[in-house]
Design a protein around this motif. Structure first.
Motif, PDB file in Angstrom:
ATOM      1  N   ARG A  39       0.824  -1.209   0.000  1.00 28.43           N
ATOM      2  CA  ARG A  39       0.000   0.000   0.000  1.00 28.43           C
ATOM      3  C   ARG A  39       0.860   1.262   0.000  1.00 28.43           C
ATOM      4  O   ARG A  39       0.448   2.290  -0.511  1.00 28.43           O
ATOM      5  N   THR A  40       2.052   1.206   0.554  1.00 26.11           N
ATOM      6  CA  THR A  40       2.927   2.372   0.611  1.00 26.11           C
ATOM      7  C   THR A  40       3.801   2.511  -0.633  1.00 26.11           C
ATOM      8  O   THR A  40       4.446   3.539  -0.816  1.00 26.11           O
ATOM      9  N   GLY A  41       3.849   1.483  -1.477  1.00 29.86           N
ATOM     10  CA  GLY A  41       4.657   1.545  -2.692  1.00 29.86           C
ATOM     11  C   GLY A  41       6.133   1.336  -2.446  1.00 29.86           C
ATOM     12  O   GLY A  41       6.945   1.535  -3.339  1.00 29.86           O
ATOM     13  N   ARG A  74       0.029   6.261   8.755  1.00 30.47           N
ATOM     14  CA  ARG A  74      -0.736   5.447   7.799  1.00 30.47           C
ATOM     15  C   ARG A  74      -1.270   6.299   6.659  1.00 30.47           C
ATOM     16  O   ARG A  74      -1.290   5.880   5.508  1.00 30.47           O
ATOM     17  N   GLU A  75      -1.682   7.523   6.982  1.00 33.57           N
ATOM     18  CA  GLU A  75      -2.242   8.412   5.960  1.00 33.57           C
ATOM     19  C   GLU A  75      -1.169   8.940   5.019  1.00 33.57           C
ATOM     20  O   GLU A  75      -1.348   8.947   3.801  1.00 33.57           O
ATOM     21  N   THR A  76      -0.055   9.386   5.577  1.00 34.19           N
ATOM     22  CA  THR A  76       0.982   9.991   4.739  1.00 34.19           C
ATOM     23  C   THR A  76       1.833   8.965   4.007  1.00 34.19           C
ATOM     24  O   THR A  76       2.421   9.289   2.977  1.00 34.19           O
ATOM     25  N   GLU A  77       1.911   7.746   4.511  1.00 37.48           N
ATOM     26  CA  GLU A  77       2.715   6.715   3.856  1.00 37.48           C
ATOM     27  C   GLU A  77       1.991   6.046   2.697  1.00 37.48           C
ATOM     28  O   GLU A  77       2.620   5.388   1.873  1.00 37.48           O
ATOM     29  N   ALA A  78       0.682   6.184   2.638  1.00 32.34           N
ATOM     30  CA  ALA A  78      -0.079   5.533   1.570  1.00 32.34           C
ATOM     31  C   ALA A  78       0.293   6.149   0.227  1.00 32.34           C
ATOM     32  O   ALA A  78       0.213   7.358   0.034  1.00 32.34           O
TER      33      ALA A  78
END
Length: 119
Positions: A39-41, A74-78
């Motif tokens: 999910r984080t690439g 979690r929000e910024t790493e997506a």
């Protein structure tokens, strides 16, 4: 007995991980699952064995991550869908490594031919 190819990751590295759903009470395990699911690439979509889970060092130091910090991570790493597609090592760029190897062979052959032809 099952036969494995040399590029098959050993267990538990071959365990696929699904991204956890959004939560009001996120945990560091959910953040790790975000990373392992792709999910984080950052990496391919497989379980990554770790000696210490995320946040363990912070907890030992007496400053465990707060729910707000984990949610923010979690929000910024997506990563966006485009970024995740670009991070896919088995996607549409399969030709890069053979192309690079071919370039090295052609460059070496050209230099060898040039040195051979110089009197």
């Amino acid at each position: 007995m099952a036969l494995f190819r040399s590029e098959d990751p050993p267990s538990p590295g071959d365990i696929p991980v699904e991204a956890p759903p959004p939560s009001d009470r996120p945990t560091t395990a959910m953040l790790k699952a975000d990373i392992d699911s792709g999910r984080t690439g950052d990496k391919v979509e497989h379980y990554d064995v770790g000696m210490a889970q995320l946040g363990t060092c912070d907890e030992v130091a007496g400053t465990p991550p707060t729910l707000e910090r984990i949610a923010l991570a979690r929000e910024t790493e997506a990563a966006s869908r485009k970024a995740r597609a670009m991070a896919d090592p088995h996607g549409s760029r399969w030709w890069v490594l053979p192309g690079f190897a071919g370039f090295i062979v052609v460059a070496a052959a050209s230099m060898g031919l040039a040195l051979w032809l110089i009197p």
